[in-house]
Design a protein around this motif. Structure first.
Motif, short mmCIF file in Angstrom:
data_model
loop_
_atom_site.label_atom_id
_atom_site.label_comp_id
_atom_site.label_asym_id
_atom_site.label_seq_id
_atom_site.Cartn_x
_atom_site.Cartn_y
_atom_site.Cartn_z
N LEU A 188 0.78 -1.35 -0.01
CA LEU A 188 0.15 -0.01 0.02
C LEU A 188 0.95 1.22 0.26
O LEU A 188 1.86 1.24 0.77
N GLU A 189 0.83 2.10 -0.98
CA GLU A 189 1.43 3.39 -1.11
C GLU A 189 1.18 4.29 0.16
O GLU A 189 -0.17 4.48 0.45
N LYS A 190 2.18 4.84 0.69
CA LYS A 190 1.75 5.80 1.94
C LYS A 190 1.14 7.04 1.24
O LYS A 190 1.40 7.48 0.57
N LEU A 191 0.09 7.48 2.14
CA LEU A 191 -0.66 8.71 1.98
C LEU A 191 -0.10 9.84 2.55
O LEU A 191 -0.39 11.02 2.43
N ALA A 192 0.58 9.52 3.88
CA ALA A 192 0.96 10.48 4.81
C ALA A 192 2.20 9.96 5.71
O ALA A 192 2.31 8.72 5.66
N TYR A 193 2.68 10.61 6.34
CA TYR A 193 3.84 10.01 7.09
C TYR A 193 4.07 11.05 8.47
O TYR A 193 3.71 12.37 8.55
N SER A 194 4.32 10.23 9.46
CA SER A 194 4.95 11.09 10.76
C SER A 194 6.18 11.85 10.36
O SER A 194 6.67 11.79 9.32
N ILE A 195 6.30 12.88 11.35
CA ILE A 195 7.54 13.66 11.09
C ILE A 195 8.79 13.00 11.00
O ILE A 195 9.56 13.11 10.25
N PRO A 196 8.78 11.85 11.86
CA PRO A 196 10.22 11.03 11.85
C PRO A 196 10.25 10.18 10.44
O PRO A 196 11.42 10.08 9.96
N ASN A 197 9.15 9.49 10.00
CA ASN A 197 8.99 8.79 8.93
C ASN A 197 9.21 9.85 7.67
O ASN A 197 9.77 9.25 6.60
N PHE A 198 8.64 11.00 7.84
CA PHE A 198 8.85 11.84 6.51
C PHE A 198 10.42 12.31 6.43
O PHE A 198 10.93 12.37 5.29
N ALA A 199 11.02 12.76 7.58
CA ALA A 199 12.49 13.00 7.68
C ALA A 199 13.27 11.84 7.05
O ALA A 199 14.28 12.20 6.13
N ASP B 129 14.82 17.83 13.20
CA ASP B 129 14.93 18.95 13.37
C ASP B 129 14.85 20.05 12.17
O ASP B 129 14.06 20.96 12.15
N THR B 130 15.42 19.54 10.93
CA THR B 130 15.08 20.45 9.73
C THR B 130 13.56 20.37 9.47
O THR B 130 13.14 21.39 9.06
N ILE B 131 12.84 19.33 9.65
CA ILE B 131 11.53 18.98 9.36
C ILE B 131 10.67 19.80 10.44
O ILE B 131 9.87 20.69 9.72
N ARG B 132 11.20 19.95 11.68
CA ARG B 132 10.14 20.74 12.46
C ARG B 132 10.64 22.33 12.21
O ARG B 132 9.66 22.86 12.52
N TYR C 226 -3.32 17.53 11.41
CA TYR C 226 -3.45 17.17 12.73
C TYR C 226 -4.78 16.23 12.78
O TYR C 226 -5.87 16.67 12.88
N PRO C 227 -4.64 14.91 12.49
CA PRO C 227 -5.75 14.15 12.47
C PRO C 227 -6.76 13.84 13.73
O PRO C 227 -7.83 13.35 13.97
N LYS D 87 -0.32 14.34 17.15
CA LYS D 87 0.56 13.93 16.10
C LYS D 87 0.39 14.42 14.86
O LYS D 87 -0.45 13.81 14.33
N PRO D 88 1.25 15.12 14.54
CA PRO D 88 1.12 16.01 13.28
C PRO D 88 1.46 14.75 11.84
O PRO D 88 2.58 13.99 12.23
N ILE D 89 0.83 14.86 10.91
CA ILE D 89 1.31 13.88 9.58
C ILE D 89 1.65 15.04 8.50
O ILE D 89 1.03 16.23 8.41
N ILE D 90 2.29 14.45 7.60
CA ILE D 90 2.77 15.11 6.49
C ILE D 90 2.14 14.48 5.38
O ILE D 90 2.39 13.31 5.08
#
Length: 67
Positions: free
Chosen positions: A4-15, A23-26, A38-39, A45-48
């Motif tokens: 399944l293709e990811k539709l969103a990422y947690s901050i650590p997973n997006f980084a 830190d750069t993402i934040r 913010y679901p 738990k913000p998601i990107i």
């Protein structure tokens, strides 16, 4: 195997996905350059989203900043 293709990422997973530090993402979020969703009602738990991540990446400069 079904993937399944990811539709969103947690901050650590997006980084990790974009090979940058958390830190750069934040900092990008804090500056308003990268807009998380913010679901949950608590908003802890913000998601990107994939689309937002792609938009942000496309907006980054393609040349190295002058020192």
């Amino acid at each position: 195997m079904n993937t399944l293709e990811k539709l969103a990422y947690s901050i650590p997973n997006f980084a990790t996905a974009v090979d940058l530090s958390v830190d750069t993402i934040r900092k990008a979020i804090d500056s308003g350059d990268l807009i998380p969703a913010y679901p949950t009602k608590a908003g802890r738990k913000p998601i990107i989203s994939k689309a937002e991540g792609e938009r942000w990446l496309a907006s980054l400069p393609s040349e190295r900043p002058a020192a």
